[in-house]
Design an enzyme around this catalytic site. Structure first.
Site: not given
Ligand code: DGL
Length: 278
Positions: A75, A196
């Site tokens: 993440c 993301c």
């Molecule tokens: N998948 C996550 C990232 O790479 C976060 C997404 C979220 O919860 O806003 O930033």
């Protein structure tokens, strides 16, 4: 090799980390894994530094208490807002022999060899973009031939993925708008970082609106490659990670909901368990 169940922990706020997880399974299938999605508290991208750190640390502790010796923050938002505190302040005090790795640094290290124009775009959550983590890390690795970085926050993309609206007209509208904004600010961009882990799930739509000749950096394969290197450089950690090919899935939302979408995104039979964090 360890006799105990000591899986690799893979953490994300929701489904996005599955784009990293699927590449880890391809490259390093022999290891045991726990995937943990904090779907009940997603999205993280619009939350404050303090909250993202608190939630991420709760998840990491949970994974450690479940036997993980190593956790990958799959993440960007958690990597941008929580990784440094966890590595520098929490681990030395509470878990000196455990490790937590993020996704930003490995992605940034790919950039100099990818861009020809020296102009790079970053798409990410509001939290990741405001943290300035990408421009700061990119500046560190290319001090002598600075790379121009233009960022664009895409706050609607994660809710679109979490609600499985990937094929909807709304998804196309937001993707087209965000990409148009990014390229209007710098038409020389030739490389775009999908900063993301949810975004590769939208890649069919992204490809439709991406200007010709622009390449996308998809983090999954990069992170898998870097984890493989990490194990070569840290044989002690490699020996501590158990290798029976077991996969467990935990979610803070309902297990039924998680399984439905995780099956779709991962293309395999996921049976998750509901857990509570905090
Ligand atoms: N998948 C996550 C990232 O790479 C976060 C997404 C979220 O919860 O806003 O930033």
């Amino acid at each position: 090799m360890s006799e105990e169940y000591q899986p690799i922990g893979v953490f994300d706020s929701g489904y996005g980390g599955l784009t990293i997880f699927s590449e880890l399974l391809k490259k390093l299938p022999q290891y045991d894994y726990i995937y943990l999605g904090d779907n009940a508290r997603n999205p993280y991208g619009t939350r404050s530094f303090e909250v993202v750190y608190e939630y991420t640390w709760q998840a990491v502790r949970y994974l450690f208490e479940s036997g993980c010796q190593l956790v990958v923050l799959a993440c960007n938002t958690a990597s941008a807002k929580a990784l440094r505190n966890i590595q520098q302040l929490d681990l030395p005090v509470h878990y000196p022999n455990r490790r937590v790795l993020g996704v930003i640094r490995p992605s940034v290290e790919m950039i100099p060899e990818m861009t020809k124009t020296g102009h790079v775009g970053v798409l990410g959550t509001t939290g990741t973009i405001l943290s300035e983590s990408y421009p700061l890390e990119i500046a560190k690795i290319s001090p002598h031939s600075p790379i121009q970085v233009v960022q664009e926050a895409c706050p609607m993309w994660v809710p679109i993925v979490e609600n499985n609206l990937i094929e909807s007209p709304g998804a196309a509208l937001f993707v087209q708008q965000n990409l148009a904004r990014l390229f209007s600010r710098d038409p020389m961009i030739d490389t775009v970082i999908l900063g993301c882990t949810h975004y590769p799930l939208l890649s069919r739509v992204i490809m439709k609106y991406l200007p010709e000749g622009v390449v996308l950096l998809d983090q999954g394969p990069v992170v898998a490659e870097r984890l493989q290197d990490y194990f070569v450089r840290h044989p002690d950690m490699d020996a501590r990670c158990s290798k029976t090919g077991r996969r467990d899935y935990f979610t803070t939302e309902s297990a039924g909901n998680f399984d439905l979408l995780a099956n779709l995104f991962l293309g395999s039979d996921v049976r998750s368990k509901h857990i509570k964090l905090g």
